[in-house]
Design a protein around this motif. Structure first.
Motif, PDB file in Angstrom:
ATOM      1  N   ILE A  22       0.832  -1.196   0.000  1.00  0.00           N
ATOM      2  CA  ILE A  22       0.000   0.000   0.000  1.00  0.00           C
ATOM      3  C   ILE A  22       0.871   1.251   0.000  1.00  0.00           C
ATOM      4  CG2 ILE A  22      -1.616   1.334   1.403  1.00  0.00           C
ATOM      5  CD1 ILE A  22      -2.917  -1.374   2.169  1.00  0.00           C
ATOM      6  N   ARG A  23       1.910   1.245   0.822  1.00  0.00           N
ATOM      7  CA  ARG A  23       2.807   2.395   0.837  1.00  0.00           C
ATOM      8  C   ARG A  23       3.479   2.584  -0.530  1.00  0.00           C
ATOM      9  NH1 ARG A  23       4.118   7.185   3.644  1.00  0.00           N
ATOM     10  NH2 ARG A  23       6.045   7.885   2.664  1.00  0.00           N
ATOM     11  N   LYS A  24       3.890   1.491  -1.151  1.00  0.00           N
ATOM     12  CA  LYS A  24       4.508   1.575  -2.479  1.00  0.00           C
ATOM     13  C   LYS A  24       3.531   2.147  -3.494  1.00  0.00           C
ATOM     14  CE  LYS A  24       7.076  -1.070  -5.966  1.00  0.00           C
ATOM     15  NZ  LYS A  24       6.341  -0.514  -7.101  1.00  0.00           N
ATOM     16  N   LEU A  25       2.269   1.743  -3.413  1.00  0.00           N
ATOM     17  CA  LEU A  25       1.245   2.248  -4.324  1.00  0.00           C
ATOM     18  C   LEU A  25       1.126   3.765  -4.212  1.00  0.00           C
ATOM     19  CD1 LEU A  25      -1.223   1.605  -6.241  1.00  0.00           C
ATOM     20  CD2 LEU A  25      -2.596   1.507  -4.151  1.00  0.00           C
ATOM     21  N   VAL A  26       1.077   4.258  -2.990  1.00  0.00           N
ATOM     22  CA  VAL A  26       0.951   5.699  -2.769  1.00  0.00           C
ATOM     23  C   VAL A  26       2.178   6.432  -3.305  1.00  0.00           C
ATOM     24  CG1 VAL A  26       0.797   7.473  -0.986  1.00  0.00           C
ATOM     25  CG2 VAL A  26      -0.590   5.394  -0.796  1.00  0.00           C
ATOM     26  N   GLU A  27       3.357   5.865  -3.071  1.00  0.00           N
ATOM     27  CA  GLU A  27       4.583   6.504  -3.556  1.00  0.00           C
ATOM     28  C   GLU A  27       4.687   6.444  -5.076  1.00  0.00           C
ATOM     29  OE1 GLU A  27       7.684   4.581  -1.355  1.00  0.00           O
ATOM     30  OE2 GLU A  27       7.335   5.833   0.428  1.00  0.00           O
ATOM     31  N   ASP A  28       4.277   5.339  -5.665  1.00  0.00           N
ATOM     32  CA  ASP A  28       4.275   5.232  -7.126  1.00  0.00           C
ATOM     33  C   ASP A  28       3.402   6.314  -7.750  1.00  0.00           C
ATOM     34  OD1 ASP A  28       5.999   3.074  -7.100  1.00  0.00           O
ATOM     35  OD2 ASP A  28       4.431   1.564  -7.398  1.00  0.00           O
ATOM     36  N   TRP A  29       2.241   6.568  -7.151  1.00  0.00           N
ATOM     37  CA  TRP A  29       1.332   7.595  -7.666  1.00  0.00           C
ATOM     38  C   TRP A  29       2.066   8.923  -7.795  1.00  0.00           C
ATOM     39  CZ3 TRP A  29      -0.528  12.387  -6.955  1.00  0.00           C
ATOM     40  CH2 TRP A  29      -1.768  12.731  -7.495  1.00  0.00           C
ATOM     41  N   ALA A  30       2.724   9.336  -6.711  1.00  0.00           N
ATOM     42  CA  ALA A  30       3.375  10.644  -6.707  1.00  0.00           C
ATOM     43  C   ALA A  30       4.567  10.698  -7.656  1.00  0.00           C
ATOM     44  CB  ALA A  30       3.810  10.998  -5.284  1.00  0.00           C
ATOM     45  N   LEU A  31       5.402   9.677  -7.607  1.00  0.00           N
ATOM     46  CA  LEU A  31       6.614   9.702  -8.442  1.00  0.00           C
ATOM     47  C   LEU A  31       6.277   9.623  -9.919  1.00  0.00           C
ATOM     48  CD1 LEU A  31       9.627   9.806  -7.444  1.00  0.00           C
ATOM     49  CD2 LEU A  31       7.957   9.286  -5.664  1.00  0.00           C
ATOM     50  N   TRP A  32       5.368   8.726 -10.293  1.00  0.00           N
ATOM     51  CA  TRP A  32       5.059   8.551 -11.706  1.00  0.00           C
ATOM     52  C   TRP A  32       4.289   9.740 -12.262  1.00  0.00           C
ATOM     53  CZ3 TRP A  32       3.347   2.755 -11.013  1.00  0.00           C
ATOM     54  CH2 TRP A  32       4.500   1.973 -10.871  1.00  0.00           C
ATOM     55  N   ARG A  33       3.380  10.320 -11.480  1.00  0.00           N
ATOM     56  CA  ARG A  33       2.653  11.484 -11.989  1.00  0.00           C
ATOM     57  C   ARG A  33       3.586  12.670 -12.160  1.00  0.00           C
ATOM     58  NH1 ARG A  33       0.538  16.253 -11.233  1.00  0.00           N
ATOM     59  NH2 ARG A  33      -1.463  16.725 -12.228  1.00  0.00           N
TER      60      ARG A  33
ATOM     61  N   GLY B  73      -7.069  -8.803  -8.273  1.00  0.00           N
ATOM     62  CA  GLY B  73      -6.092  -9.657  -8.933  1.00  0.00           C
ATOM     63  C   GLY B  73      -4.800  -9.772  -8.153  1.00  0.00           C
ATOM     64  N   GLY B  74      -4.908  -9.675  -6.829  1.00  0.00           N
ATOM     65  CA  GLY B  74      -3.728  -9.790  -5.982  1.00  0.00           C
ATOM     66  C   GLY B  74      -2.969  -8.499  -5.771  1.00  0.00           C
ATOM     67  N   ARG B  75      -3.408  -7.388  -6.415  1.00  0.00           N
ATOM     68  CA  ARG B  75      -2.709  -6.102  -6.309  1.00  0.00           C
ATOM     69  C   ARG B  75      -3.606  -5.069  -5.631  1.00  0.00           C
ATOM     70  NH1 ARG B  75      -2.117  -3.500 -11.225  1.00  0.00           N
ATOM     71  NH2 ARG B  75      -0.587  -2.141 -10.198  1.00  0.00           N
ATOM     72  N   TRP B  76      -3.012  -4.249  -4.787  1.00  0.00           N
ATOM     73  CA  TRP B  76      -3.733  -3.118  -4.221  1.00  0.00           C
ATOM     74  C   TRP B  76      -3.795  -1.997  -5.254  1.00  0.00           C
ATOM     75  CZ3 TRP B  76      -6.652  -3.386  -0.088  1.00  0.00           C
ATOM     76  CH2 TRP B  76      -6.379  -4.342   0.881  1.00  0.00           C
ATOM     77  N   LEU B  77      -5.014  -1.424  -5.422  1.00  0.00           N
ATOM     78  CA  LEU B  77      -5.238  -0.366  -6.407  1.00  0.00           C
ATOM     79  C   LEU B  77      -6.103   0.731  -5.782  1.00  0.00           C
ATOM     80  CD1 LEU B  77      -6.038  -2.640  -9.479  1.00  0.00           C
ATOM     81  CD2 LEU B  77      -3.916  -1.351  -9.101  1.00  0.00           C
ATOM     82  N   ILE B  78      -6.004   1.931  -6.332  1.00  0.00           N
ATOM     83  CA  ILE B  78      -6.779   3.062  -5.828  1.00  0.00           C
ATOM     84  C   ILE B  78      -8.161   3.073  -6.472  1.00  0.00           C
ATOM     85  CG2 ILE B  78      -6.921   5.574  -5.672  1.00  0.00           C
ATOM     86  CD1 ILE B  78      -3.854   5.630  -5.791  1.00  0.00           C
TER      87      ILE B  78
END
Length: 203
Positions: A9-20, A116-121
């Motif tokens: 979950i933390r990685k998901l949140v960080e991916d959002w910011a970095l990739w955007r 599908g096994g992945r956390w998503l927003i």
């Protein structure tokens, strides 16, 4: 909540910011739930796919809205979660011929689902706690319109001012540190964890 869930979950949140912020649009699109993703911001309210494209268009036209993340917590119930992450939103723009930086401090409040096994927003709703406006050149002078400034809630009144001057239509009544809007958001989050059919009431 397992350590694996917490890390994902933390990685998901960080991916959002970095990739955007980097303009990595293909990967940015992957953080959202494919059928239910919804984004609310001061300048945008709508499906995630439209937000990705609007962000891409703005980026290509020179709009720079950047994010920095801080403390984080998440509550998990089965395949659902609510995550809260301290953040700042910063934007550089020109207001009445004067270059300014506006910084807004708050939290990302995220409705998440495991798919599908992945956390998503499923839904992202920022909470806008306080903001400030600074001129980039200390010798420059900027006079703000008090009527326009007072049109927006305290938590994002300067951000709303700058974005309105930049041509965006800014939503009013978004959640702040206290008040009815944020209390309603907390209730929607609790209902999401309890198994409600929808992630609150996106507009």
């Amino acid at each position: 909540m397992t350590s694996e869930d917490a890390q994902a979950i933390r990685k998901l949140v960080e991916d959002w910011a970095l990739w955007r912020d980097a303009g990595d649009w293909e990967r940015f699109a992957t953080v959202w739930h494919p059928s239910a993703g919804w984004m609310t911001a001061t300048w945008f309210q709508g499906p995630a796919a439209e937000f990705v494209e609007a962000s891409r268009t703005g980026f290509e036209n020179g709009v720079r809205i950047l994010h920095f993340l801080g403390g984080h917590t998440a509550d998990v119930r089965g395949d659902r979660a609510i995550a809260q992450t301290k953040m700042t939103i910063s934007q550089r723009a020109e207001v009445d011929g004067v270059e300014v930086d506006v910084v807004c401090t708050g939290r990302f409040y995220d409705f998440l689902a495991r798919d599908g096994g992945r956390w998503l927003i499923v839904r992202r709703q920022p909470i806008y706690e306080k903001d400030r406006l600074d001129v980039v050149d200390p010798d420059a002078t900027l006079h703000l319109d008090p009527q326009l400034l007072g049109h927006f809630p305290e938590g994002y009144r300067h951000l709303g001012y700058v974005q309105t001057k930049a041509g965006f239509t800014v939503e009013g009544g978004l959640p702040g540190l206290t008040g009815e809007a944020v209390e309603r958001l907390y209730a929607e989050g609790a209902a999401w964890l309890a198994g409600s059919d929808t992630a609150g009431d996106p507009r």
